[in-house]
Design a protein around this motif. Structure first.
Motif, PDB file in Angstrom:
ATOM      1  N   LEU A 189       0.830  -1.197   0.000  1.00 33.61           N
ATOM      2  CA  LEU A 189       0.000   0.000   0.000  1.00 33.61           C
ATOM      3  C   LEU A 189       0.869   1.254   0.000  1.00 33.61           C
ATOM      4  CD1 LEU A 189      -2.859   1.169   0.116  1.00 33.61           C
ATOM      5  CD2 LEU A 189      -2.773   0.968   2.614  1.00 33.61           C
ATOM      6  N   ARG A 190       1.941   1.232   0.758  1.00 36.91           N
ATOM      7  CA  ARG A 190       2.847   2.383   0.807  1.00 36.91           C
ATOM      8  C   ARG A 190       3.571   2.584  -0.518  1.00 36.91           C
ATOM      9  NH1 ARG A 190       5.317   1.389   6.926  1.00 36.91           N
ATOM     10  NH2 ARG A 190       3.691   2.529   8.050  1.00 36.91           N
ATOM     11  N   LYS A 191       3.873   1.499  -1.217  1.00 34.61           N
ATOM     12  CA  LYS A 191       4.495   1.628  -2.540  1.00 34.61           C
ATOM     13  C   LYS A 191       3.596   2.422  -3.481  1.00 34.61           C
ATOM     14  CE  LYS A 191       7.056  -2.767  -2.519  1.00 34.61           C
ATOM     15  NZ  LYS A 191       7.152  -4.114  -3.155  1.00 34.61           N
ATOM     16  N   VAL A 192       2.304   2.106  -3.447  1.00 32.87           N
ATOM     17  CA  VAL A 192       1.360   2.795  -4.323  1.00 32.87           C
ATOM     18  C   VAL A 192       1.211   4.253  -3.909  1.00 32.87           C
ATOM     19  CG1 VAL A 192      -1.020   2.854  -5.160  1.00 32.87           C
ATOM     20  CG2 VAL A 192       0.111   0.653  -4.802  1.00 32.87           C
ATOM     21  N   GLU A 193       1.108   4.485  -2.604  1.00 34.10           N
ATOM     22  CA  GLU A 193       0.926   5.851  -2.105  1.00 34.10           C
ATOM     23  C   GLU A 193       2.141   6.732  -2.405  1.00 34.10           C
ATOM     24  OE1 GLU A 193      -2.058   4.796   1.644  1.00 34.10           O
ATOM     25  OE2 GLU A 193       0.091   5.070   1.987  1.00 34.10           O
ATOM     26  N   LYS A 194       3.342   6.144  -2.269  1.00 36.88           N
ATOM     27  CA  LYS A 194       4.571   6.901  -2.507  1.00 36.88           C
ATOM     28  C   LYS A 194       5.036   6.834  -3.957  1.00 36.88           C
ATOM     29  CE  LYS A 194       6.265   6.198   2.213  1.00 36.88           C
ATOM     30  NZ  LYS A 194       7.350   5.630   3.046  1.00 36.88           N
ATOM     31  N   LYS A 195       4.343   5.990  -4.742  1.00 34.24           N
ATOM     32  CA  LYS A 195       4.685   5.821  -6.166  1.00 34.24           C
ATOM     33  C   LYS A 195       6.156   5.428  -6.343  1.00 34.24           C
ATOM     34  CE  LYS A 195       1.214   9.107  -7.846  1.00 34.24           C
ATOM     35  NZ  LYS A 195       0.538   9.287  -6.552  1.00 34.24           N
ATOM     36  N   SER A 196       6.578   4.435  -5.542  1.00 29.93           N
ATOM     37  CA  SER A 196       7.957   3.976  -5.602  1.00 29.93           C
ATOM     38  C   SER A 196       8.019   2.451  -5.552  1.00 29.93           C
ATOM     39  CB  SER A 196       8.767   4.550  -4.426  1.00 29.93           C
ATOM     40  OG  SER A 196       8.257   4.074  -3.198  1.00 29.93           O
ATOM     41  N   SER A 197       9.054   1.892  -6.160  1.00 28.13           N
ATOM     42  CA  SER A 197       9.285   0.438  -6.176  1.00 28.13           C
ATOM     43  C   SER A 197       8.055  -0.327  -6.656  1.00 28.13           C
ATOM     44  CB  SER A 197       9.684  -0.055  -4.766  1.00 28.13           C
ATOM     45  OG  SER A 197      10.808   0.618  -4.287  1.00 28.13           O
ATOM     46  N   LEU A 198       7.420   0.180  -7.698  1.00 33.23           N
ATOM     47  CA  LEU A 198       6.169  -0.414  -8.173  1.00 33.23           C
ATOM     48  C   LEU A 198       6.388  -1.583  -9.132  1.00 33.23           C
ATOM     49  CD1 LEU A 198       4.167   2.884  -8.785  1.00 33.23           C
ATOM     50  CD2 LEU A 198       3.828   1.241  -6.935  1.00 33.23           C
ATOM     51  N   GLU A 199       7.555  -1.650  -9.756  1.00 41.89           N
ATOM     52  CA  GLU A 199       7.818  -2.730 -10.698  1.00 41.89           C
ATOM     53  C   GLU A 199       7.808  -4.067  -9.949  1.00 41.89           C
ATOM     54  OE1 GLU A 199       9.776  -0.216 -10.056  1.00 41.89           O
ATOM     55  OE2 GLU A 199       9.866   1.054 -11.834  1.00 41.89           O
ATOM     56  N   GLY A 200       7.032  -5.010 -10.432  1.00 36.56           N
ATOM     57  CA  GLY A 200       6.963  -6.321  -9.782  1.00 36.56           C
ATOM     58  C   GLY A 200       6.187  -6.329  -8.488  1.00 36.56           C
ATOM     59  N   SER A 201       5.448  -5.263  -8.208  1.00 36.64           N
ATOM     60  CA  SER A 201       4.673  -5.171  -6.969  1.00 36.64           C
ATOM     61  C   SER A 201       3.362  -5.951  -7.093  1.00 36.64           C
ATOM     62  CB  SER A 201       4.365  -3.706  -6.652  1.00 36.64           C
ATOM     63  OG  SER A 201       3.542  -3.147  -7.670  1.00 36.64           O
ATOM     64  N   TRP A 202       2.608  -6.013  -5.993  1.00 38.14           N
ATOM     65  CA  TRP A 202       1.331  -6.720  -6.001  1.00 38.14           C
ATOM     66  C   TRP A 202       0.412  -6.158  -7.078  1.00 38.14           C
ATOM     67  CZ3 TRP A 202      -3.785  -5.327  -5.472  1.00 38.14           C
ATOM     68  CH2 TRP A 202      -4.700  -6.378  -5.267  1.00 38.14           C
ATOM     69  N   GLY A 203       0.426  -4.848  -7.248  1.00 34.35           N
ATOM     70  CA  GLY A 203      -0.452  -4.212  -8.212  1.00 34.35           C
ATOM     71  C   GLY A 203      -0.217  -4.716  -9.624  1.00 34.35           C
ATOM     72  N   VAL A 204       1.037  -4.923  -9.981  1.00 34.74           N
ATOM     73  CA  VAL A 204       1.362  -5.422 -11.313  1.00 34.74           C
ATOM     74  C   VAL A 204       0.801  -6.822 -11.516  1.00 34.74           C
ATOM     75  CG1 VAL A 204       3.243  -6.140 -12.840  1.00 34.74           C
ATOM     76  CG2 VAL A 204       3.428  -4.000 -11.560  1.00 34.74           C
ATOM     77  N   TRP A 205       0.998  -7.694 -10.523  1.00 32.85           N
ATOM     78  CA  TRP A 205       0.502  -9.072 -10.644  1.00 32.85           C
ATOM     79  C   TRP A 205      -1.027  -9.102 -10.646  1.00 32.85           C
ATOM     80  CZ3 TRP A 205       3.850 -12.270 -12.444  1.00 32.85           C
ATOM     81  CH2 TRP A 205       5.204 -12.092 -12.161  1.00 32.85           C
ATOM     82  N   HIS A 206      -1.635  -8.181  -9.918  1.00 26.72           N
ATOM     83  CA  HIS A 206      -3.100  -8.097  -9.905  1.00 26.72           C
ATOM     84  C   HIS A 206      -3.632  -7.720 -11.293  1.00 26.72           C
ATOM     85  CE1 HIS A 206      -7.188  -7.131  -8.685  1.00 26.72           C
ATOM     86  NE2 HIS A 206      -7.041  -5.934  -9.223  1.00 26.72           N
ATOM     87  N   ILE A 207      -2.988  -6.743 -11.940  1.00 22.51           N
ATOM     88  CA  ILE A 207      -3.431  -6.320 -13.265  1.00 22.51           C
ATOM     89  C   ILE A 207      -3.191  -7.424 -14.295  1.00 22.51           C
ATOM     90  CG2 ILE A 207      -3.072  -4.646 -15.121  1.00 22.51           C
ATOM     91  CD1 ILE A 207      -2.214  -2.650 -12.877  1.00 22.51           C
ATOM     92  N   GLN A 209      -3.324 -10.429 -13.764  1.00 17.65           N
ATOM     93  CA  GLN A 209      -4.290 -11.502 -13.499  1.00 17.65           C
ATOM     94  C   GLN A 209      -5.715 -11.078 -13.842  1.00 17.65           C
ATOM     95  OE1 GLN A 209      -4.174 -12.882  -9.443  1.00 17.65           O
ATOM     96  NE2 GLN A 209      -6.144 -13.915  -9.582  1.00 17.65           N
ATOM     97  N   GLU A 210      -6.093  -9.863 -13.502  1.00 20.73           N
ATOM     98  CA  GLU A 210      -7.482  -9.419 -13.624  1.00 20.73           C
ATOM     99  C   GLU A 210      -7.733  -8.438 -14.765  1.00 20.73           C
ATOM    100  OE1 GLU A 210      -9.785 -10.716 -11.841  1.00 20.73           O
ATOM    101  OE2 GLU A 210      -8.548 -11.815 -10.411  1.00 20.73           O
ATOM    102  N   GLY A 211      -6.686  -7.895 -15.356  1.00 21.26           N
ATOM    103  CA  GLY A 211      -6.858  -6.875 -16.394  1.00 21.26           C
ATOM    104  C   GLY A 211      -7.364  -7.434 -17.708  1.00 21.26           C
ATOM    105  N   THR A 212      -7.774  -6.534 -18.577  1.00 22.59           N
ATOM    106  CA  THR A 212      -8.200  -6.943 -19.914  1.00 22.59           C
ATOM    107  C   THR A 212      -6.988  -7.461 -20.687  1.00 22.59           C
ATOM    108  OG1 THR A 212      -7.787  -4.769 -20.902  1.00 22.59           O
ATOM    109  CG2 THR A 212      -9.967  -5.146 -19.906  1.00 22.59           C
ATOM    110  N   GLU A 213      -7.250  -8.203 -21.732  1.00 18.47           N
ATOM    111  CA  GLU A 213      -6.158  -8.746 -22.536  1.00 18.47           C
ATOM    112  C   GLU A 213      -5.281  -7.631 -23.085  1.00 18.47           C
ATOM    113  OE1 GLU A 213      -5.472 -11.573 -26.505  1.00 18.47           O
ATOM    114  OE2 GLU A 213      -7.472 -11.369 -25.607  1.00 18.47           O
ATOM    115  N   GLU A 214      -5.915  -6.538 -23.511  1.00 21.54           N
ATOM    116  CA  GLU A 214      -5.160  -5.408 -24.057  1.00 21.54           C
ATOM    117  C   GLU A 214      -4.260  -4.773 -23.008  1.00 21.54           C
ATOM    118  OE1 GLU A 214      -5.921  -1.056 -26.202  1.00 21.54           O
ATOM    119  OE2 GLU A 214      -7.620  -2.303 -25.572  1.00 21.54           O
ATOM    120  N   ASP A 215      -4.799  -4.583 -21.789  1.00 22.57           N
ATOM    121  CA  ASP A 215      -4.011  -3.967 -20.719  1.00 22.57           C
ATOM    122  C   ASP A 215      -2.861  -4.880 -20.283  1.00 22.57           C
ATOM    123  OD1 ASP A 215      -5.502  -1.702 -20.745  1.00 22.57           O
ATOM    124  OD2 ASP A 215      -6.742  -2.203 -19.005  1.00 22.57           O
ATOM    125  N   ARG A 216      -3.124  -6.170 -20.242  1.00 18.49           N
ATOM    126  CA  ARG A 216      -2.068  -7.107 -19.860  1.00 18.49           C
ATOM    127  C   ARG A 216      -0.925  -7.066 -20.878  1.00 18.49           C
ATOM    128  NH1 ARG A 216      -6.432 -10.699 -18.926  1.00 18.49           N
ATOM    129  NH2 ARG A 216      -5.792 -12.003 -20.720  1.00 18.49           N
TER     130      ARG A 216
END
Length: 292
Positions: A189-207, A209-216
């Motif tokens: 959560l702090r990574k997202v809030e601070k916009k740092s160390s986002l590569e390979g974060s939970w958010g990336v794996w979530h997208i 997994q759950e994102g559209t084919e185009e977004d993936r």
């Protein structure tokens, strides 16, 4: 003993001028160490050694975390002798902390504890290898990311299950795992809030997994496009989802603490839960403000 006191005692064995001058160490694991210390204070078989056990565990954890912070390749901004020295010192620092752990336990005659912690280190390294293998093959999902993170954080602390007694022995593994999961979620959560160390974060794996084919496809093809990543994180409400997961895990953690049936221990552990409660409260307020 409070959290500051534990880190001060551990720092006595970690302090080295060369390390402090030329490299930056990871964050001290005061939450898990304080959790261990508080619970050991209620164990007849361990109460007399609670300070030693807490200190050596913090040294081992800092050694592992320091080694994990070593980059496989230097960034352009870190090239040259200075960057190379910092990387080398991280390796040496991790080894130095581990040597202090062995020295303290051998001096105290705690050979069995040394064996359990050494076995835990081997287990953690196997978990890391499995994790890195899945990351490299892109075969990881968001929940597995959290599970691996909690396993890695809780590994050393699970080695103390055998010295717990009665109800504590049954609850401890789930308690330390749930606490570690909360720590992972808070970090994400702090990574997202601070916009740092986002590569390979939970958010990336979530997208992925759950994102559209185009977004993936976009995310896979433009991994280094930071502005695209920020846009995707916002589009898929990653901060909101992390906040919800953290609230859920914090509630489960509080329910586990209730099972210990000790008001005294509950009071001791409450400050350890506060960062999770505060983060979820702040995150919810931010979402409501944006909706308003």
């Amino acid at each position: 003993m409070n959290r500051v006191r534990i880190s001060q005692m551990a720092n006595k064995y970690m302090n080295h001028e060369m390390i402090s001058l030329h490299t930056e160490l990871p964050e001290f694991p005061d939450g898990r160490i304080s959790l261990l210390y508080s619970v050991l204070s209620h164990q007849p078989n361990a109460v007399s050694h609670k300070e030693l056990l807490s200190i050596v565990t913090s040294l081992v954890q800092m050694g592992l975390d320091t080694h994990d912070s070593v980059e496989n390749a230097l960034e352009p901004s870190d090239s040259g002798m200075r960057g190379m020295r910092a990387q080398q010192l991280k390796v040496l620092a991790g080894d130095y902390f581990s040597s202090r752990f062995y020295h303290l336990l051998s001096q105290a005659g705690q050979i069995e504890t040394m064996r359990h912690l050494s076995e835990a280190i081997c287990s953690i390294n196997r978990i890391k290898m499995s994790f890195y293998g899945k990351v490299k093959q892109m075969k990881l999902n968001a929940e597995e990311y959290l599970h691996y993170g909690a396993e890695i954080k809780s590994g050393l602390f699970l080695s103390f299950t055998g010295i717990m007694s009665g109800l504590y022995e049954r609850v401890w593994p789930e308690l330390v795992e749930r606490f570690s999961r909360c720590e992972v979620l808070l970090q994400e959560l702090r990574k997202v809030e601070k916009k740092s160390s986002l590569e390979g974060s939970w958010g990336v794996w979530h997208i992925l997994q759950e994102g559209t084919e185009e977004d993936r496809r976009l995310l896979e093809d433009r991994k280094e496009d930071y502005s695209l990543l920020l846009t995707m994180l916002h589009k898929y409400d990653v901060a909101d989802k992390l906040g919800s997961l953290l609230r859920q895990s914090t509630s489960q953690l509080q329910a586990l603490l209730q099972k210990l049936q000790s008001d005294k221990l509950m009071r001791e552990l409450q400050p350890l839960i506060e960062p999770f409660l505060q983060a979820t409260g702040q995150q919810r307020a931010t979402v409501l403000k944006e909706l308003g």
